[in-house]
Design a protein around this motif. Structure first.
Motif, PDB file in Angstrom:
ATOM      1  N   GLY A 116      12.722  -2.117  18.067  1.00 59.37           N
ATOM      2  CA  GLY A 116      11.717  -3.104  17.686  1.00 59.37           C
ATOM      3  C   GLY A 116      10.300  -2.555  17.581  1.00 59.37           C
ATOM      4  N   GLU A 117      10.087  -1.221  17.716  1.00 59.09           N
ATOM      5  CA  GLU A 117       8.739  -0.652  17.615  1.00 59.09           C
ATOM      6  C   GLU A 117       8.307  -0.542  16.151  1.00 59.09           C
ATOM      7  OE1 GLU A 117      10.576   1.482  21.243  1.00 59.09           O
ATOM      8  OE2 GLU A 117      11.227   0.942  19.238  1.00 59.09           O
ATOM      9  N   GLN A 118       7.029  -0.364  15.981  1.00 55.64           N
ATOM     10  CA  GLN A 118       6.453  -0.048  14.674  1.00 55.64           C
ATOM     11  C   GLN A 118       6.300   1.465  14.606  1.00 55.64           C
ATOM     12  OE1 GLN A 118       2.302  -1.143  14.083  1.00 55.64           O
ATOM     13  NE2 GLN A 118       2.764  -1.833  12.015  1.00 55.64           N
ATOM     14  N   LEU A 119       6.660   2.061  13.470  1.00 49.18           N
ATOM     15  CA  LEU A 119       6.551   3.502  13.283  1.00 49.18           C
ATOM     16  C   LEU A 119       5.214   3.785  12.600  1.00 49.18           C
ATOM     17  CD1 LEU A 119       8.334   6.117  13.581  1.00 49.18           C
ATOM     18  CD2 LEU A 119       8.936   5.803  11.194  1.00 49.18           C
ATOM     19  N   VAL A 120       4.281   4.429  13.318  1.00 49.31           N
ATOM     20  CA  VAL A 120       2.937   4.715  12.791  1.00 49.31           C
ATOM     21  C   VAL A 120       2.855   6.213  12.517  1.00 49.31           C
ATOM     22  CG1 VAL A 120       0.455   4.540  13.185  1.00 49.31           C
ATOM     23  CG2 VAL A 120       1.998   2.837  14.186  1.00 49.31           C
ATOM     24  N   ILE A 121       2.670   6.567  11.243  1.00 46.31           N
ATOM     25  CA  ILE A 121       2.725   7.955  10.793  1.00 46.31           C
ATOM     26  C   ILE A 121       1.342   8.617  10.878  1.00 46.31           C
ATOM     27  CG2 ILE A 121       3.382   9.461   8.878  1.00 46.31           C
ATOM     28  CD1 ILE A 121       5.623   7.683  10.033  1.00 46.31           C
ATOM     29  N   GLY A 122       1.317   9.874  11.341  1.00 43.00           N
ATOM     30  CA  GLY A 122       0.080  10.652  11.396  1.00 43.00           C
ATOM     31  C   GLY A 122      -0.323  11.174  10.023  1.00 43.00           C
ATOM     32  N   GLU A 123      -1.551  11.701   9.944  1.00 43.98           N
ATOM     33  CA  GLU A 123      -2.121  12.147   8.662  1.00 43.98           C
ATOM     34  C   GLU A 123      -1.547  13.473   8.169  1.00 43.98           C
ATOM     35  OE1 GLU A 123      -6.294  12.343   9.663  1.00 43.98           O
ATOM     36  OE2 GLU A 123      -6.660  10.379   8.788  1.00 43.98           O
ATOM     37  N   ILE A 124      -0.994  14.302   9.059  1.00 46.35           N
ATOM     38  CA  ILE A 124      -0.502  15.624   8.666  1.00 46.35           C
ATOM     39  C   ILE A 124       0.982  15.503   8.305  1.00 46.35           C
ATOM     40  CG2 ILE A 124      -0.163  18.010   9.421  1.00 46.35           C
ATOM     41  CD1 ILE A 124      -2.497  17.525  11.403  1.00 46.35           C
ATOM     42  N   GLN A 125       1.344  15.918   7.096  1.00 41.15           N
ATOM     43  CA  GLN A 125       2.710  15.877   6.577  1.00 41.15           C
ATOM     44  C   GLN A 125       3.322  14.461   6.602  1.00 41.15           C
ATOM     45  OE1 GLN A 125       3.654  18.219   4.910  1.00 41.15           O
ATOM     46  NE2 GLN A 125       3.594  20.224   5.880  1.00 41.15           N
ATOM     47  N   PRO A 126       2.616  13.451   6.104  1.00 45.70           N
ATOM     48  CA  PRO A 126       3.181  12.089   6.131  1.00 45.70           C
ATOM     49  C   PRO A 126       4.417  11.950   5.244  1.00 45.70           C
ATOM     50  CG  PRO A 126       1.187  12.135   4.799  1.00 45.70           C
ATOM     51  CD  PRO A 126       1.307  13.484   5.446  1.00 45.70           C
ATOM     52  N   GLY A 127       4.573  12.866   4.269  1.00 44.49           N
ATOM     53  CA  GLY A 127       5.721  12.797   3.365  1.00 44.49           C
ATOM     54  C   GLY A 127       7.055  13.038   4.055  1.00 44.49           C
ATOM     55  N   TRP A 128       7.036  13.588   5.260  1.00 45.47           N
ATOM     56  CA  TRP A 128       8.285  13.784   5.993  1.00 45.47           C
ATOM     57  C   TRP A 128       8.926  12.446   6.367  1.00 45.47           C
ATOM     58  CZ3 TRP A 128       6.562  17.969  10.118  1.00 45.47           C
ATOM     59  CH2 TRP A 128       6.426  19.216   9.492  1.00 45.47           C
ATOM     60  N   PHE A 129       8.091  11.413   6.472  1.00 47.83           N
ATOM     61  CA  PHE A 129       8.562  10.110   6.969  1.00 47.83           C
ATOM     62  C   PHE A 129       8.545   9.096   5.819  1.00 47.83           C
ATOM     63  CE2 PHE A 129       6.332  12.536  10.193  1.00 47.83           C
ATOM     64  CZ  PHE A 129       7.371  12.777  11.067  1.00 47.83           C
ATOM     65  N   ASP A 130       9.596   9.132   5.011  1.00 51.84           N
ATOM     66  CA  ASP A 130       9.679   8.239   3.855  1.00 51.84           C
ATOM     67  C   ASP A 130      10.608   7.074   4.186  1.00 51.84           C
ATOM     68  OD1 ASP A 130      12.094   9.540   3.929  1.00 51.84           O
ATOM     69  OD2 ASP A 130      11.715  10.757   2.137  1.00 51.84           O
ATOM     70  N   ASP A 131      10.847   6.225   3.177  1.00 48.57           N
ATOM     71  CA  ASP A 131      11.714   5.062   3.388  1.00 48.57           C
ATOM     72  C   ASP A 131      13.122   5.480   3.789  1.00 48.57           C
ATOM     73  OD1 ASP A 131       9.714   3.248   2.901  1.00 48.57           O
ATOM     74  OD2 ASP A 131      10.087   3.153   0.742  1.00 48.57           O
ATOM     75  N   ALA A 132      13.603   6.591   3.223  1.00 46.72           N
ATOM     76  CA  ALA A 132      14.954   7.064   3.564  1.00 46.72           C
ATOM     77  C   ALA A 132      15.024   7.436   5.047  1.00 46.72           C
ATOM     78  CB  ALA A 132      15.318   8.268   2.695  1.00 46.72           C
ATOM     79  N   PHE A 133      13.956   8.059   5.596  1.00 45.38           N
ATOM     80  CA  PHE A 133      13.907   8.409   7.019  1.00 45.38           C
ATOM     81  C   PHE A 133      13.982   7.138   7.857  1.00 45.38           C
ATOM     82  CE2 PHE A 133      11.622   9.138  10.990  1.00 45.38           C
ATOM     83  CZ  PHE A 133      12.216  10.293  11.465  1.00 45.38           C
ATOM     84  N   LEU A 134      13.197   6.103   7.461  1.00 49.75           N
ATOM     85  CA  LEU A 134      13.178   4.844   8.205  1.00 49.75           C
ATOM     86  C   LEU A 134      14.548   4.170   8.162  1.00 49.75           C
ATOM     87  CD1 LEU A 134      11.548   2.732   9.783  1.00 49.75           C
ATOM     88  CD2 LEU A 134      10.927   1.693   7.586  1.00 49.75           C
ATOM     89  N   GLN A 135      15.189   4.148   6.983  1.00 46.46           N
ATOM     90  CA  GLN A 135      16.509   3.510   6.851  1.00 46.46           C
ATOM     91  C   GLN A 135      17.542   4.223   7.723  1.00 46.46           C
ATOM     92  OE1 GLN A 135      17.302   3.514   2.635  1.00 46.46           O
ATOM     93  NE2 GLN A 135      15.735   1.954   2.216  1.00 46.46           N
ATOM     94  N   GLN A 136      17.497   5.555   7.710  1.00 44.12           N
ATOM     95  CA  GLN A 136      18.443   6.327   8.518  1.00 44.12           C
ATOM     96  C   GLN A 136      18.190   6.077  10.014  1.00 44.12           C
ATOM     97  OE1 GLN A 136      18.165  10.579   7.978  1.00 44.12           O
ATOM     98  NE2 GLN A 136      20.078  10.974   9.047  1.00 44.12           N
ATOM     99  N   ALA A 137      16.920   6.047  10.404  1.00 44.89           N
ATOM    100  CA  ALA A 137      16.579   5.789  11.806  1.00 44.89           C
ATOM    101  C   ALA A 137      17.069   4.409  12.229  1.00 44.89           C
ATOM    102  CB  ALA A 137      15.072   5.910  12.009  1.00 44.89           C
ATOM    103  N   ASN A 138      16.846   3.406  11.377  1.00 45.35           N
ATOM    104  CA  ASN A 138      17.263   2.039  11.719  1.00 45.35           C
ATOM    105  C   ASN A 138      18.782   1.936  11.824  1.00 45.35           C
ATOM    106  OD1 ASN A 138      14.783   0.877  12.119  1.00 45.35           O
ATOM    107  ND2 ASN A 138      14.528   0.277   9.972  1.00 45.35           N
ATOM    108  N   ALA A 139      19.486   2.619  10.926  1.00 47.12           N
ATOM    109  CA  ALA A 139      20.956   2.594  10.982  1.00 47.12           C
ATOM    110  C   ALA A 139      21.438   3.196  12.304  1.00 47.12           C
ATOM    111  CB  ALA A 139      21.540   3.353   9.794  1.00 47.12           C
ATOM    112  N   LYS A 140      20.821   4.280  12.730  1.00 51.16           N
ATOM    113  CA  LYS A 140      21.233   4.939  13.976  1.00 51.16           C
ATOM    114  C   LYS A 140      20.845   4.098  15.189  1.00 51.16           C
ATOM    115  CE  LYS A 140      21.485   9.591  12.189  1.00 51.16           C
ATOM    116  NZ  LYS A 140      21.298  11.002  12.409  1.00 51.16           N
ATOM    117  N   LEU A 141      19.673   3.465  15.128  1.00 51.60           N
ATOM    118  CA  LEU A 141      19.260   2.591  16.235  1.00 51.60           C
ATOM    119  C   LEU A 141      20.221   1.413  16.377  1.00 51.60           C
ATOM    120  CD1 LEU A 141      15.368   2.563  15.771  1.00 51.60           C
ATOM    121  CD2 LEU A 141      16.621   3.502  17.722  1.00 51.60           C
ATOM    122  N   GLN A 142      20.578   0.786  15.231  1.00 55.11           N
ATOM    123  CA  GLN A 142      21.484  -0.358  15.279  1.00 55.11           C
ATOM    124  C   GLN A 142      22.867   0.066  15.769  1.00 55.11           C
ATOM    125  OE1 GLN A 142      20.754  -1.739  11.212  1.00 55.11           O
ATOM    126  NE2 GLN A 142      19.788  -3.600  12.041  1.00 55.11           N
TER     127      GLN A 142
END
Length: 198
Positions: A116-142
């Motif tokens: 249930g946390e919010q994922l807040v991305i830092g300014e350095i290399q923000p492209g590492w954390f795209d929608d696909a990363f979030l979807q994969q993380a959510n699938a694993k969390l669930q």
């Protein structure tokens, strides 16, 4: 005896007595002078010995202080060199290939997230954390029985490489900077052996 003879005798006795008194006074003055000179010489020797001792102690203190200052300067130089080594390591981590970085951060996210946390991305290399990363993380969390992350947000001013997990007033720092800082104490002795071999 006539009066003249008596006067001469008195005068002669007075001269003898005066001469004896003068000689006694001269002898006593000489003795006092000699004793005074001996005391002055002894005091001079004592003062010189004390001054020599004090000078030796002061020189030893100054030497110890100089050695301490030298050790402090050397320690400061070593600390700056260690800081620079860790800064260079961090800069290299910032250049990690995207797939490796995502695997590392996915592992850290799954360890740290309660759900249930919010994922807040830092300014350095923000492209590492795209929608696909979030979807994969959510699938694993669930799959682990946890709530999914609520949002993916980039934050201006968050000068780090990685992300924060934020829920209410709570924040968990999952940045490269925090990970390296957390390992620094364990790594410092190894880095010191490389930088400063005995």
């Amino acid at each position: 005896m006539n009066a003249q003879a008596i006067l001469e005798r008195i005068q002669e006795d007075a001269k003898t007595a005066a001469s004896a008194i003068l000689q006694d006074a001269t002898d006593r003055a000489a003795a006092l002078k000699q004793a005074s000179e001996a005391r002055i010489a002894a005091k001079r020797e004592e003062t010189l010995a004390q001054a020599e001792k004090d000078a030796g102690e002061a020189a030893e203190r100054m030497k110890r202080m100089a050695e301490l200052d030298q050790r402090k300067l050397l320690l400061g130089d070593k600390r700056r060199l260690m800081d620079r080594a860790f800064q260079q390591a961090l800069e290299k981590l910032h250049q990690m290939p995207k797939d490796q970085a995502q695997a590392l951060f996915m592992e850290k996210l799954l360890q740290a997230a309660a759900g249930g946390e919010q994922l807040v991305i830092g300014e350095i290399q923000p492209g590492w954390f795209d929608d696909a990363f979030l979807q994969q993380a959510n699938a694993k969390l669930q799959a682990a029985g946890k709530e999914p992350l609520t949002a993916l947000q980039s934050k201006s001013g968050l000068h780090c490489c990685g992300f924060l997990l934020r829920k209410g007033d709570m924040e968990t720092d999952c940045s490269m900077e925090a990970l390296l800082q957390g390992q620094r104490l364990a790594l410092e002795s190894q880095v010191a052996q490389v930088l400063f071999p005995q």
